[in-house]
Motif scaffolding. Structure first.
Motif, short mmCIF file in Angstrom:
data_model
loop_
_atom_site.label_atom_id
_atom_site.label_comp_id
_atom_site.label_asym_id
_atom_site.label_seq_id
_atom_site.Cartn_x
_atom_site.Cartn_y
_atom_site.Cartn_z
N LEU A 142 0.82 -1.21 0.00
CA LEU A 142 0.00 0.00 0.00
C LEU A 142 0.85 1.26 0.00
O LEU A 142 0.32 2.36 -0.14
N TYR A 143 2.17 1.12 0.19
CA TYR A 143 3.07 2.27 0.25
C TYR A 143 3.86 2.34 -1.06
O TYR A 143 4.79 1.56 -1.27
N PRO A 144 3.50 3.25 -1.96
CA PRO A 144 4.21 3.33 -3.25
C PRO A 144 5.64 3.85 -3.07
O PRO A 144 5.92 4.65 -2.16
N GLN A 145 6.53 3.40 -3.94
CA GLN A 145 7.91 3.86 -3.88
C GLN A 145 8.05 5.25 -4.49
O GLN A 145 7.32 5.62 -5.41
N ASP A 146 8.99 6.02 -3.95
CA ASP A 146 9.24 7.38 -4.46
C ASP A 146 10.30 7.33 -5.56
O ASP A 146 11.36 6.73 -5.37
N SER B 132 11.98 3.35 -0.89
CA SER B 132 10.86 2.77 -0.17
C SER B 132 10.22 3.79 0.78
O SER B 132 10.92 4.61 1.39
N THR B 133 8.91 3.70 0.91
CA THR B 133 8.19 4.54 1.88
C THR B 133 7.55 3.68 2.97
O THR B 133 6.71 4.16 3.72
N PRO C 130 6.94 1.98 6.41
CA PRO C 130 7.34 2.37 7.77
C PRO C 130 8.39 1.43 8.35
O PRO C 130 8.48 0.25 7.98
N GLY C 131 9.18 1.95 9.26
CA GLY C 131 10.26 1.18 9.85
C GLY C 131 9.79 -0.05 10.61
O GLY C 131 10.46 -1.08 10.62
N TRP C 132 8.62 0.03 11.26
CA TRP C 132 8.16 -1.12 12.05
C TRP C 132 7.78 -2.30 11.15
O TRP C 132 7.92 -3.46 11.55
N LEU C 133 7.35 -2.03 9.91
CA LEU C 133 7.08 -3.11 8.97
C LEU C 133 8.38 -3.71 8.45
O LEU C 133 8.51 -4.94 8.31
N ARG C 134 9.35 -2.85 8.15
CA ARG C 134 10.64 -3.37 7.70
C ARG C 134 11.33 -4.19 8.78
O ARG C 134 12.06 -5.14 8.48
N ALA C 135 11.09 -3.84 10.04
CA ALA C 135 11.72 -4.56 11.14
C ALA C 135 11.28 -6.01 11.23
O ALA C 135 12.03 -6.87 11.69
N VAL C 136 10.06 -6.31 10.77
CA VAL C 136 9.58 -7.70 10.81
C VAL C 136 9.76 -8.39 9.46
O VAL C 136 9.23 -9.47 9.23
N ALA D 138 8.80 -7.30 6.47
CA ALA D 138 7.74 -7.04 5.49
C ALA D 138 8.25 -6.06 4.44
O ALA D 138 8.84 -5.03 4.77
N ARG D 139 8.05 -6.38 3.19
CA ARG D 139 8.51 -5.54 2.09
C ARG D 139 7.53 -5.65 0.92
O ARG D 139 6.86 -6.67 0.77
N PRO D 140 7.47 -4.63 0.09
CA PRO D 140 6.53 -4.69 -1.04
C PRO D 140 7.06 -5.57 -2.16
O PRO D 140 8.26 -5.84 -2.24
#
Length: 622
Positions: A27-31, A107-108, A110-116, A118-120
């Motif tokens: 849901l977070y599009p890349q910049d 990537s946009t 959030p850090g808490w998703l990357r910590a577990v 999770a990636r697009p």
């Protein structure tokens, strides 16, 4: 009789939560971004950040954010791909040759998703835009290069073992003839060659040793050339800073290269197709002008031309030794910069042990004598022959520097004589990435613009959405309550597929979206089998709860058999397909496996949750 264990509900709940968690990053599009990486000891600090901001402001480009990354790079986030291209052009001129400017996608998430973890999902060329190249390896040039290496190794072997010889020549029949001097021990020389080159065949013909390269070795040379080229291309693309490129072999002599997000095709082609390298050769004494005019060139020499023009406006000839002291193949590192004494652009060279030893041996014996640096580049050209365009390769060999050896050196030294800092930076990049084992021609080139990629995404998502909507309407009308159950299972299936592909780091392409749409259809097929089996049992007079239980039990085997054949077809597509076919196969396999769980197990759990406690159930809406 309709029982669904508590542990199964817990598993289904965990699947739902984990699928939601690992699907969220999509849901977070890349910049669209520009990444600036320091080179040759340059720094990225607050002052440099302000300098970049001023350059963008002067050019009328408004970034979303400019931030310094943990790895020492500067990342400039832009609002649109067009702004990204403009910013890249501006910054390449503004920051100078001490920095590498590359297009990227930031990537946009959030850090808490990357910590577990999770990636697009990554987007392929057809969804993100970029360039597609099909490159063909020149196998004849690969063989020519290897035979030259064999010949040079034979010369070195004869010299080091004090075997007197007259010449080492390559013949058209894939052989190399070593002609020995009169009185040389030919049997000992043959044994020496056989011992040091065991993969080659040897035979004696008069006072010569014929070294033959077997067909198996020739096949290995051409195969190794392609594999080495794939590795070299990967290194060069890493130097360009392209995120998630696709580089894969196609057929016997072709390589497919896809660079998502890259729009500067001229820069990409120049870096990918270049075969620029350096060779260090000794200068042979003698008048080069007289040698060229008379044709009497010393046997150990070859005529080259300097980059500078003479008083008559023509290139200046120079005689160089045929023997290469060291080349780009022995290079470990190369960095561009400026010479501390003259202030001109230079490349600082570091050789490996073999190259360093050769350089040490040569400079030890030739202090006070000149040594030349030859810059070699193969340039693709298109010529018209009989009205048709024919692709050719022109080899440019220029002596860029001739300097007197002032002292003994080995692994580390500098190469000067370059025209501009950009030329020095490009040469250093190519040398660091490695020389191509064989030249490559661009057979095919396609460009996918970012706007077309966005349109493909929109249409692909619409296709999947409409396929789900049609299934939803059909099931609600035809199966009523069990239509709702089926649609809930379908939703979970799509969520699980998205989560698994994201967790795997899969690249989503248009064929991948087609695979997801097909997954929806296959999942619907499984639920149709279940629902029709329940209807059949109800017509036979079974109680509703028994009909539901027996319907799931009897349909499960049929669903497993049907889906297993589809999975095997997907495995075959993945094993033997390339590129888009592999992407379609991955999404198909994942979707079928998840649909078997959601259609059979999850939908049964929902049905048990709705009807399981109603002991006096007289009818069901199906």
């Amino acid at each position: 009789m309709l029982v669904y264990g508590r542990s199964k509900y817990i598993i289904a709940l965990l699947v739902l939560l984990l699928s939601t968690l690992y699907s969220l990053p999509n849901l977070y599009p890349q910049d669209p971004s520009v990444q600036i990486t320091p080179n040759r000891g340059a720094k990225v600090d607050a002052a440099f950040q302000a300098r970049v901001a001023d350059a963008l402001k002067a050019a009328g480009v408004t970034p979303k954010k400019i931030e310094i990354q943990g790895g020492g790079e500067l990342l400039v986030r832009l609002p649109t791909p067009d702004a990204q291209i403009r910013a890249s052009d501006v910054l390449r001129d503004a920051v100078g040759s001490n920095y590498v400017v590359a297009l990227n996608l930031a990537s946009t998430v959030p850090g808490w998703l990357r910590a577990v973890g999770a990636r697009p999902m990554l987007l392929g060329l057809d969804l993100q835009g970029g360039v597609h190249f099909l490159m063909q390896v020149d196998q004849k040039a690969a063989l020519q290069k290897r035979f030259e290496s064999y010949a040079e190794d034979l010369r070195v072997l004869m010299r080091e073992n004090r075997v007197r010889y007259e010449s080492v020549e390559r013949k058209p029949d894939n052989s190399i003839v070593v002609t020995l001097a009169p009185g040389a021990a030919i049997a000992d020389a043959q044994a020496l060659v056989a011992k040091n080159m065991p993969t080659l065949g040897t035979e004696v013909a008069g006072n010569s040793i014929v070294v033959r390269v077997p067909q198996s070795e020739i096949d290995k040379i051409t195969t190794d050339a392609i594999e080495r080229n794939v590795g070299t291309l990967r290194n060069r693309i890493n130097e360009l800073g392209v995120a998630e490129p696709v580089i894969q072999r196609q057929g016997n002599d072709r390589v497919v290269v896809e660079l998502p997000g890259v729009q500067d095709t001229a820069q990409a082609k120049r870096i990918l197709g270049a075969t620029a390298t350096l060779e260090y050769r000794g200068v042979v004494e003698g008048n080069a002008y007289d040698a060229v005019a008379s044709g009497n060139i010393p046997p150990e020499a070859r005529v080259y031309y300097r980059k500078e023009l003479g008083p008559d406006g023509k290139p200046v000839p120079i005689l160089l030794n045929k023997r290469v002291i060291a080349s780009g193949e022995q290079l470990v590192d190369a960095k561009s910069g400026y010479d501390s004494q003259s202030g001109t652009p230079m490349v600082s060279i570091t050789l490996n042990g073999v190259g360093g030893q050769r350089m040490f041996d040569y400079t030890s014996q030739n202090v006070g004598k000149p040594m030349a640096v030859v810059y070699i580049e193969r340039i693709p050209e298109v010529k018209k022959v009989n009205g048709q365009e024919v692709k050719t390769i022109r080899t440019s060999e220029q002596v860029i520097n001739v300097a007197t050896i002032q002292g003994v050196f080995s692994k580390q030294f500098q190469t000067t004589g370059l025209e501009s800092p950009k030329e020095a930076a490009d040469l250093a990049l190519l040398l660091r990435a490695g020389a191509l084992a064989a030249p490559m021609d661009f057979v095919e080139e396609r460009i996918v613009g970012p706007s077309l990629g966005a349109e493909n995404i929109q249409r692909g998502v619409e296709a999947v959405g409409y396929s789900f909507l049609f299934a939803l309407v059909f099931f609600l009308i035809y199966y009523r309550m069990f239509g709702i159950i089926t649609c809930l299972a379908l939703l979970l299936n799509l969520l699980v597929v998205l989560a698994i592909l994201s967790f795997m780091g899969a690249t989503m392409t248009l064929p991948g979206l087609a695979g997801i749409a097909l997954t929806v259809g296959m999942s619907v097929d499984a639920n149709v089998l279940i629902n029709e089996r329940i209807r059949e049992d109800l017509r036979l007079g079974l109680p509703p709860l028994t009909a539901i239980s027996e319907g799931y039990k009897r349909a499960t085997g049929t669903i497993m058999d049907a889906n297993m054949t589809t999975i095997l077809a997907g495995v075959a597509l993945f094993a033997f397909g390339t590129g888009p076919v592999k992407g379609f196969a991955v999404t198909l396999i994942v979707g079928i496996v998840t649909s078997m769980y959601t259609a059979v197990s999850v939908s049964r759990g929902i049905a048990a949750l709705i009807y399981g406690r109603r002991r006096k159930l007289q009818s069901i809406a199906i």
